[in-house]
Motif scaffolding. Structure first.
Motif, PDB file in Angstrom:
ATOM      1  N   LEU A  13       0.855  -1.180   0.000  1.00  0.00           N
ATOM      2  CA  LEU A  13       0.000   0.000   0.000  1.00  0.00           C
ATOM      3  C   LEU A  13       0.893   1.232   0.000  1.00  0.00           C
ATOM      4  CD1 LEU A  13      -2.643   1.592   0.350  1.00  0.00           C
ATOM      5  CD2 LEU A  13      -2.458   1.168   2.805  1.00  0.00           C
ATOM      6  N   ASP A  14       0.745   2.058  -1.021  1.00  0.00           N
ATOM      7  CA  ASP A  14       1.506   3.304  -1.117  1.00  0.00           C
ATOM      8  C   ASP A  14       0.521   4.463  -1.160  1.00  0.00           C
ATOM      9  OD1 ASP A  14       4.041   2.061  -1.326  1.00  0.00           O
ATOM     10  OD2 ASP A  14       3.678   1.680  -3.446  1.00  0.00           O
ATOM     11  N   VAL A  15       0.745   5.466  -0.321  1.00  0.00           N
ATOM     12  CA  VAL A  15      -0.051   6.694  -0.323  1.00  0.00           C
ATOM     13  C   VAL A  15       0.919   7.861  -0.466  1.00  0.00           C
ATOM     14  CG1 VAL A  15      -1.647   8.144   0.974  1.00  0.00           C
ATOM     15  CG2 VAL A  15      -1.787   5.656   1.195  1.00  0.00           C
ATOM     16  N   GLU A  16       0.665   8.680  -1.470  1.00  0.00           N
ATOM     17  CA  GLU A  16       1.528   9.840  -1.706  1.00  0.00           C
ATOM     18  C   GLU A  16       0.630  11.038  -2.005  1.00  0.00           C
ATOM     19  OE1 GLU A  16       4.755  11.335  -5.011  1.00  0.00           O
ATOM     20  OE2 GLU A  16       4.515   9.194  -4.689  1.00  0.00           O
ATOM     21  N   CYS A  17       0.737  12.084  -1.195  1.00  0.00           N
ATOM     22  CA  CYS A  17      -0.065  13.283  -1.392  1.00  0.00           C
ATOM     23  C   CYS A  17       0.819  14.454  -1.789  1.00  0.00           C
ATOM     24  CB  CYS A  17      -0.840  13.631  -0.125  1.00  0.00           C
ATOM     25  SG  CYS A  17      -2.113  12.435   0.300  1.00  0.00           S
ATOM     26  N   ARG A  18       0.289  15.253  -2.685  1.00  0.00           N
ATOM     27  CA  ARG A  18       0.913  16.513  -3.079  1.00  0.00           C
ATOM     28  C   ARG A  18      -0.048  17.635  -2.673  1.00  0.00           C
ATOM     29  NH1 ARG A  18       5.659  14.606  -3.258  1.00  0.00           N
ATOM     30  NH2 ARG A  18       6.275  13.421  -5.073  1.00  0.00           N
ATOM     31  N   THR A  19       0.113  18.794  -3.219  1.00  0.00           N
ATOM     32  CA  THR A  19      -0.689  19.942  -2.810  1.00  0.00           C
ATOM     33  C   THR A  19      -2.184  19.741  -3.044  1.00  0.00           C
ATOM     34  OG1 THR A  19       1.169  21.381  -3.317  1.00  0.00           O
ATOM     35  CG2 THR A  19      -0.971  22.437  -3.094  1.00  0.00           C
ATOM     36  N   THR A  20      -2.568  19.228  -4.198  1.00  0.00           N
ATOM     37  CA  THR A  20      -4.003  19.129  -4.528  1.00  0.00           C
ATOM     38  C   THR A  20      -4.471  17.724  -4.867  1.00  0.00           C
ATOM     39  OG1 THR A  20      -3.573  19.613  -6.864  1.00  0.00           O
ATOM     40  CG2 THR A  20      -4.063  21.493  -5.413  1.00  0.00           C
ATOM     41  N   LEU A  21      -3.587  16.730  -4.815  1.00  0.00           N
ATOM     42  CA  LEU A  21      -3.949  15.394  -5.265  1.00  0.00           C
ATOM     43  C   LEU A  21      -3.210  14.337  -4.463  1.00  0.00           C
ATOM     44  CD1 LEU A  21      -5.434  13.814  -7.589  1.00  0.00           C
ATOM     45  CD2 LEU A  21      -3.276  13.895  -8.816  1.00  0.00           C
ATOM     46  N   CYS A  22      -3.932  13.261  -4.132  1.00  0.00           N
ATOM     47  CA  CYS A  22      -3.289  12.120  -3.473  1.00  0.00           C
ATOM     48  C   CYS A  22      -3.376  10.910  -4.388  1.00  0.00           C
ATOM     49  CB  CYS A  22      -3.981  11.790  -2.150  1.00  0.00           C
ATOM     50  SG  CYS A  22      -3.727  13.030  -0.877  1.00  0.00           S
ATOM     51  N   ARG A  23      -2.341  10.082  -4.366  1.00  0.00           N
ATOM     52  CA  ARG A  23      -2.304   8.859  -5.171  1.00  0.00           C
ATOM     53  C   ARG A  23      -2.197   7.682  -4.219  1.00  0.00           C
ATOM     54  NH1 ARG A  23       1.349   5.254  -7.357  1.00  0.00           N
ATOM     55  NH2 ARG A  23       3.166   6.279  -6.495  1.00  0.00           N
ATOM     56  N   LEU A  24      -3.099   6.717  -4.408  1.00  0.00           N
ATOM     57  CA  LEU A  24      -3.063   5.479  -3.636  1.00  0.00           C
ATOM     58  C   LEU A  24      -2.801   4.341  -4.583  1.00  0.00           C
ATOM     59  CD1 LEU A  24      -4.884   7.461  -1.977  1.00  0.00           C
ATOM     60  CD2 LEU A  24      -5.885   5.422  -0.997  1.00  0.00           C
ATOM     61  N   GLN A  25      -1.915   3.460  -4.191  1.00  0.00           N
ATOM     62  CA  GLN A  25      -1.644   2.268  -4.980  1.00  0.00           C
ATOM     63  C   GLN A  25      -1.755   1.072  -4.058  1.00  0.00           C
ATOM     64  OE1 GLN A  25       2.036   2.262  -7.124  1.00  0.00           O
ATOM     65  NE2 GLN A  25       1.801   0.154  -7.767  1.00  0.00           N
ATOM     66  N   PHE A  26      -2.707   0.186  -4.373  1.00  0.00           N
ATOM     67  CA  PHE A  26      -2.913  -1.047  -3.635  1.00  0.00           C
ATOM     68  C   PHE A  26      -2.396  -2.202  -4.461  1.00  0.00           C
ATOM     69  CE2 PHE A  26      -6.355   1.738  -2.356  1.00  0.00           C
ATOM     70  CZ  PHE A  26      -6.497   1.501  -1.000  1.00  0.00           C
ATOM     71  N   VAL A  27      -1.740  -3.139  -3.843  1.00  0.00           N
ATOM     72  CA  VAL A  27      -1.361  -4.377  -4.510  1.00  0.00           C
ATOM     73  C   VAL A  27      -2.008  -5.508  -3.708  1.00  0.00           C
ATOM     74  CG1 VAL A  27       0.515  -5.896  -5.215  1.00  0.00           C
ATOM     75  CG2 VAL A  27       0.816  -3.407  -5.341  1.00  0.00           C
ATOM     76  N   PHE A  28      -2.851  -6.285  -4.392  1.00  0.00           N
ATOM     77  CA  PHE A  28      -3.557  -7.398  -3.776  1.00  0.00           C
ATOM     78  C   PHE A  28      -3.020  -8.709  -4.324  1.00  0.00           C
ATOM     79  CE2 PHE A  28      -6.550  -3.841  -4.020  1.00  0.00           C
ATOM     80  CZ  PHE A  28      -6.975  -3.756  -2.710  1.00  0.00           C
ATOM     81  N   PRO A  29      -3.097  -9.784  -3.556  1.00  0.00           N
ATOM     82  CA  PRO A  29      -2.698 -11.094  -4.074  1.00  0.00           C
ATOM     83  C   PRO A  29      -3.600 -11.498  -5.250  1.00  0.00           C
ATOM     84  CG  PRO A  29      -3.136 -11.197  -1.703  1.00  0.00           C
ATOM     85  CD  PRO A  29      -3.550  -9.855  -2.182  1.00  0.00           C
ATOM     86  N   GLN A  30      -3.041 -12.145  -6.252  1.00  0.00           N
ATOM     87  CA  GLN A  30      -3.820 -12.554  -7.429  1.00  0.00           C
ATOM     88  C   GLN A  30      -4.970 -13.474  -7.069  1.00  0.00           C
ATOM     89  OE1 GLN A  30      -1.086 -14.154 -10.306  1.00  0.00           O
ATOM     90  NE2 GLN A  30      -0.986 -12.194 -11.361  1.00  0.00           N
ATOM     91  N   GLU A  31      -4.776 -14.330  -6.073  1.00  0.00           N
ATOM     92  CA  GLU A  31      -5.856 -15.260  -5.734  1.00  0.00           C
ATOM     93  C   GLU A  31      -7.092 -14.524  -5.209  1.00  0.00           C
ATOM     94  OE1 GLU A  31      -2.620 -15.222  -2.690  1.00  0.00           O
ATOM     95  OE2 GLU A  31      -2.570 -15.773  -4.767  1.00  0.00           O
ATOM     96  N   LEU A  32      -6.928 -13.327  -4.651  1.00  0.00           N
ATOM     97  CA  LEU A  32      -8.071 -12.540  -4.189  1.00  0.00           C
ATOM     98  C   LEU A  32      -8.904 -12.063  -5.379  1.00  0.00           C
ATOM     99  CD1 LEU A  32      -9.486 -11.366  -1.710  1.00  0.00           C
ATOM    100  CD2 LEU A  32      -8.084  -9.328  -1.996  1.00  0.00           C
ATOM    101  N   ALA A  33      -8.254 -11.694  -6.469  1.00  0.00           N
ATOM    102  CA  ALA A  33      -8.967 -11.239  -7.664  1.00  0.00           C
ATOM    103  C   ALA A  33      -9.734 -12.377  -8.325  1.00  0.00           C
ATOM    104  CB  ALA A  33      -7.991 -10.613  -8.647  1.00  0.00           C
ATOM    105  N   ARG A  34      -9.285 -13.600  -8.156  1.00  0.00           N
ATOM    106  CA  ARG A  34      -9.945 -14.757  -8.785  1.00  0.00           C
ATOM    107  C   ARG A  34     -11.049 -15.348  -7.921  1.00  0.00           C
ATOM    108  NH1 ARG A  34      -4.457 -15.844 -10.543  1.00  0.00           N
ATOM    109  NH2 ARG A  34      -4.099 -17.082  -8.694  1.00  0.00           N
ATOM    110  N   LYS A  35     -11.145 -14.927  -6.677  1.00  0.00           N
ATOM    111  CA  LYS A  35     -12.124 -15.492  -5.748  1.00  0.00           C
ATOM    112  C   LYS A  35     -13.552 -15.134  -6.171  1.00  0.00           C
ATOM    113  CE  LYS A  35     -13.236 -15.580  -0.834  1.00  0.00           C
ATOM    114  NZ  LYS A  35     -12.897 -15.075   0.497  1.00  0.00           N
ATOM    115  N   ASN A  36     -14.462 -16.078  -6.055  1.00  0.00           N
ATOM    116  CA  ASN A  36     -15.867 -15.854  -6.385  1.00  0.00           C
ATOM    117  C   ASN A  36     -16.591 -15.398  -5.123  1.00  0.00           C
ATOM    118  OD1 ASN A  36     -18.457 -15.808  -7.309  1.00  0.00           O
ATOM    119  ND2 ASN A  36     -18.621 -18.001  -7.666  1.00  0.00           N
TER     120      ASN A  36
END
Length: 69
Positions: A21-44
């Protein structure tokens, strides 16, 4: 703002496995980057009713909607 965002995520990410999990904020905008395990994306997860509270058992997209509230 970065600390606030991380606090919100930690309160709402019950049971969610995030490998990075990366969170980076500047003056007017924040960027979040999440990395999830691949098996979570395949889960029903089935159908999640509107208004359901995040429990860690719903799809990633549902978690992101909860963060937006």
């Amino acid at each position: 703002m970065e600390a606030h965002i991380l606090d919100e995520i930690s309160q709402k990410a019950l049971g969610l496995e995030i490998t990075q999990l990366d969170v980076e904020c500047r003056t007017t905008l924040c960027r979040l980057q999440f990395v999830f395990p691949q098996e979570l994306a395949r889960k029903n997860f089935g159908i999640v009713p509107i208004g359901t509270v995040w429990t860690g058992e719903q799809p990633i997209a549902f978690f992101l909607e909860v963060l937006d509230q």
